[in-house]
Motif scaffolding. Structure first.
Motif, short mmCIF file in Angstrom:
data_model
loop_
_atom_site.label_atom_id
_atom_site.label_comp_id
_atom_site.label_asym_id
_atom_site.label_seq_id
_atom_site.Cartn_x
_atom_site.Cartn_y
_atom_site.Cartn_z
N UNK A 366 0.85 -1.19 0.00
CA UNK A 366 0.00 0.00 0.00
C UNK A 366 0.88 1.23 0.00
N UNK A 367 0.61 2.11 -0.92
CA UNK A 367 1.39 3.35 -0.91
C UNK A 367 0.61 4.44 -1.62
N UNK B 391 4.44 -2.32 9.71
CA UNK B 391 3.51 -2.97 10.63
C UNK B 391 4.08 -4.33 10.96
N UNK B 417 4.10 7.92 0.44
CA UNK B 417 3.98 7.18 1.68
C UNK B 417 3.84 5.70 1.35
N UNK B 418 4.43 4.89 2.17
CA UNK B 418 4.37 3.43 1.94
C UNK B 418 4.06 2.75 3.25
N UNK B 419 3.26 1.70 3.18
CA UNK B 419 3.01 0.88 4.36
C UNK B 419 3.40 -0.54 4.01
N UNK B 421 5.02 -4.60 5.71
CA UNK B 421 5.46 -5.40 6.84
C UNK B 421 6.87 -5.86 6.52
#
Lengths: 429, 477
Positions: A366-367, B391, B417-419, B421
């Motif tokens: 996700x980005x 995360x 922005x990056x999310x 794991x």
């Protein structure tokens, strides 16, 4: 869920208009009482922080109860050479034309004026309206549910594959309030292309419209909407889309007109394997104000969504783009991306970009990204060095900029959008 | 008439005193009386605080105006969950001597173990736990002070600064963060106590990072520290606040205000490592103003506290100014770190870089909240914001709420922005080299933070790495 009562495709008469059902009258009453108890949103409300409704004189539109719908014409059969597979056209709240091709491939397709759909069973409209009403909190939404007057009801039966688009034209000729509602449902395994064109020279209309898109399991919907109202009109356009397991939605919206355009697109990925591709283009000049919000909501695993919104602003216009990616706890293996690009073209425009992420699962990709800037001088110089005057070089660059959003569309629509962008480019104010 | 004193101290504050023999901390401190305001806050309490500090009238009036603003402002309708804050149940001022009387045995086990693991020297441990017997920083501090005063650098607490440099204080105090800015700035402006005041004269470079640590007495860990740093033209100073060791505090609300003024050509770096204990609400307003050609760097590490809301900001008001904001947040069980940064471009030829990295684990929530604003009529403004969130399990969450408000066209603004794991491939690689999963995860997390940790002075970097290890094991709550 299975099949709807087909409407007799009889060229002689349209469906007998039925009175509004009880559930709808109750819903309107409920909306009306809530409407009276709710104040207009102000900039103190987070959702309306960047759009001041004060100057637009909305209360006077509210006082009118919306244009009453007129009887609907009979459905005509479109020639097989017609570019559209189906068409539904309105001038203000009056349906002026209904057409559907008679090919075998369109058997079972229901394309009706919404206001004339009450005689049918299994349209699913009660559920659609109930869901919409649940989340109607602000004065504009409640106004819509109280007073909507006309619109489209499109149901594509299971397995049907439409290769040519269905068009819904909403033309605003008279000033005043107009409240259309579009309900599109694709049953499992079906495919369709829907084009909605909102145009007019009404000079001072307020359009408060809603769209409900329901993409069934493994169904595929390509949806395009173009907004090009006159420079004094106001548009509030709220769309909710639900994509079921393995379903696919490709949604494109273009905002090229009106003094104020406030649009919301809420897309729910409601099953594993669901996919959504949301594209948008907006070009604000003069004193236009465009405020767009999108949401990609992932509730189930393995769904994917992408949003690409490209805008341009010039003169004293202002644009706001707020995009949310919301991933719930159990939505593992989500793949989501959001990009917003803003091009500033001279004068004193303002562009606000607020991409947000709200993530509650760790197994995902996700980005998001956002860039804002002006035309790269070297690009413009390159074209001018080939002999193009400055204005033309600039126009070419802007057209190329928006091409990323337009290129995926069926050719006829793509051409119309390109012309719309050109009209914006040369618009004086 | 309710009095602003402890129930058992009968005479007026100025008359109560504790003999030097009973003052076991060994610091020199101008006034050793025992004094504590009653719970809750009103104008009388504010006046008592000002009176006890012997402040001039203008500061007392300032505090009172700020108090009225605090009462009239609403709580923020966004951000971390502050619903359990009870303003009336707190004590807003207590003399340092009285505050941290505690025996080593009372210090919670985890705190003592953490000191061990991080490698805090024995002598410092007791001090940090508020037991505070001997602490040798006095010697270090004295030597540093001599060198600084030779250069004309002022480094003291704000109370002393008001007495010794009133003109400087009056010129800048409250100009970067007015008390009307937000509810917690108003609160701090009314009841502030302790903090640091730094003035660096033109052209002077302070090569040793200044740390509150040197000057430490428990006022430095106060609830409502007020820090003001003025870097005059072409000067340089690096200030470090806090430390990696967990600060055991019984006070539930810490609301500091930090103002930085970087005049033409100056450079200021402000580093914070916050590790408040897990019941603390840490709601801070930090802002810098950068004049022409100046640079301000915020390095902000948030590891502890129950709730932190903090957005170090730079207002670029002079041509050619530059801002850098580096933010690390670690949100573990029960924590909400709501952090980020703001860069407001109000001059041409300015640039800003905001880098934020966060880690959420065990149900923690880490949120980035930031603003990138470019005012109208500017040219050549460049900005880049990058947010990375990691995360570590499926119970944790992260949010990103960046806002870009661009009102000039000659700009280049980028945000991403990056999310994610921890990558399975990276884990597998390290484990195939013989590391356990926990060791591998920790190494990857330290690597994730590395670009920011590199900006810290070495002893902090080492301590921070060890602290992250501890957090990863979940043995620090």
């Amino acid at each position: 869920m299975s099949g709807t009562t087909a409407v007799a495709q009889d060229a002689g008469r349209g469906p007998v208009p039925a009175p509004e059902p009880d559930w709808l009258r109750n819903l309107r009453d409920l909306a009306s009482s809530r409407l009276d108890a709710t104040a207009w949103p102000t900039r103190a409300d987070e959702e309306w922080r960047r759009t001041d409704l004060g100057p637009y004189g909305l209360p006077s539109f509210l006082a009118e109860s919306g244009l009453a719908a007129q009887p609907t014409p009979a459905q005509r059969t479109l020639e097989s050479g017609d570019p559209w597979a189906g068409s539904l056209r309105y001038r203000d709240a009056t349906c002026t034309d209904r057409g559907l091709r008679a090919d075998a491939g369109l058997a079972g397709v229901l394309l009706l004026p919404l206001e004339a759909s009450w005689g049918l069973a299994n349209t699913g409209l009660e559920a659609v309206f109930a869901r919409g009403m649940e989340s109607a909190r602000d004065k504009l939404s409640l106004w819509h549910y109280r007073s909507w007057s006309h619109g489209a009801n499109l149901i594509v039966p299971a397995g049907a594959e439409l290769t040519d688009p269905i068009v819904v034209d909403l033309y605003l000729g008279a000033p005043g309030a107009s409240l259309p509602h579009l309900a599109v449902r694709l049953e499992p395994g079906s495919r369709a292309i829907v084009v909605v064109r909102v145009r007019g020279e009404a000079v001072g209309a307020a359009l408060n419209g809603r769209v409900d898109l329901d993409v069934g399991e493994a169904a595929s919907l390509r949806y395009v909407e173009m907004h090009e109202l006159d420079a004094a009109s106001l548009v509030f356009w709220n769309a909710r889309a639900t994509v079921a397991r393995d379903g696919r939605l490709e949604h494109t919206s273009a905002v090229l007109g009106s003094l104020l355009h406030r649009g919301e697109l809420d897309c729910l990925l409601a099953g594993p394997g669901a996919e959504a591709m949301l594209r948008g283009l907006y070009f604000a000049t003069g004193r236009q104000h465009v405020d767009l919000r999108t949401a990609q909501r992932h509730l189930f695993p393995r769904a994917s969504s992408q949003a690409l919104f490209k805008g341009a602003a010039r003169d004293e216009a202002s644009t706001v783009f707020q995009g949310l990616i919301d991933v719930a706890e159990h939505a593992s293996k989500t793949d989501a991306y959001l990009a917003n690009r803003n091009l500033l073209l001279g004068g004193t425009p303002r562009a606000d970009s607020i991409p947000s992420l709200s993530i509650r699962n760790d197994d995902l990709r996700c980005s998001h990204g956002s860039t804002t800037g002006k035309i790269a001088p070297e690009e413009r110089f390159y074209l001018m060095s080939r002999g193009l005057p400055r204005a033309e070089a600039q126009a070419m660059i802007v057209e190329g900029y928006f091409e990323e959003v337009i290129a995926h569309l069926p050719e006829g629509i793509a051409a119309e959008l390109r012309e719309g962008v050109l009209r914006r480019l040369v618009a004086k104010g | 008439m309710p009095s602003a004193r402890t129930a058992d101290a009968a005479p007026a504050p100025a008359e109560v005193s504790v003999g030097v023999g009973e003052y076991e901390h060994g610091f020199s401190y101008p006034d050793t009386s025992v004094f504590r305001t009653r719970k809750g806050l009103d104008e009388e309490v504010v006046t008592a605080i000002s009176g006890h500090k012997g402040e001039p009238e203008w500061m007392r009036q300032y505090r009172l105006r700020a108090y009225r603003a605090f009462r009239s402002k609403p709580m923020p309708s966004w951000g971390a969950d502050l619903s359990r804050l009870d303003f009336e149940a707190m004590t807003y001022y207590a003399k340092p001597v009285d505050k941290q009387r505690r025996s080593w045995e009372d210090v919670p086990d985890e705190i003592r173990r953490t000191f061990e693991r991080i490698g805090i020297p024995e002598a410092e441990r007791r001090f940090l736990a508020g037991v505070g017997a001997q602490y040798d920083s006095e010697v270090v501090y004295h030597n540093l002070r001599e060198e600084l005063s030779r250069k004309g650098v002022v480094f003291s607490d704000p109370e002393t600064a008001i007495r010794e440099h009133p003109d400087l204080v009056r010129r800048y105090f409250g100009t970067v963060i007015p008390y009307l800015d937000n509810k917690f700035a108003a609160l701090n402006s009314a009841v502030w106590s302790g903090g640091s005041f730094i003035y660096v004269p033109p052209g002077v470079r302070v090569d040793v990072p200044l740390q509150a640590y040197f000057r430490i007495n428990s006022a430095s860990f106060g609830q409502f520290e007020r820090t003001l740093i003025i870097a005059d033209r072409d000067s340089f100073v690096h200030y470090i606040e806090g430390c990696t060791a967990p600060i055991y505090s019984t006070e539930s609300l810490h609301s500091a205000v930090v103002e930085i003024v970087a005049l033409e050509g100056a450079r200021v770096r402000y580093t914070t490592i916050q590790n408040w204990s897990s019941d603390v609400y840490n709601l801070v307003t930090k802002r810098a103003v950068a004049h022409a050609g100046a640079t301000v760097e915020w390095v902000d590490g948030n590891i502890g506290s129950r709730r932190t809301m903090k957005y170090p900001s730079v207002y670029l008001v002079g041509r050619g100014a530059h801002a850098e904001i580096l933010s690390i947040a670690f949100a573990g069980k029960g924590q909400e770190q709501d952090t980020g940064g703001k860069a407001v471009h109000a001059a041409s030829d300015t640039s800003s870089v905001i880098t934020a990295k966060s880690i959420s684990r065990d149900g923690g929530i880490a949120s980035y909240r930031g603003l990138l604003a470019v005012k109208p009529g500017l040219t050549n403004v460049r900005s880049r914001v990058v947010c990375d969130a990691l995360l570590l399990d499926e119970r944790s969450s992260t949010n990103t709420f960046p806002t870009m408000e661009i009102e000039s066209e000659d700009v280049s603004v980028e945000h991403e922005a990056r999310v994610s794991r921890i990558s399975e491939d990276q884990l597998f690689y390290l484990m195939s080299r013989g590391l356990s999963e926990a060791e591998a995860s920790t190494m990857i997390v330290n690597g994730f933070l590395d670009p920011l940790v590199k900006q810290l002075p070495m002893e902090y970097a080492v301590e921070l790495n060890r602290l992250i290890e501890l957090q990863m094991e979940g043995s620090v709550g």
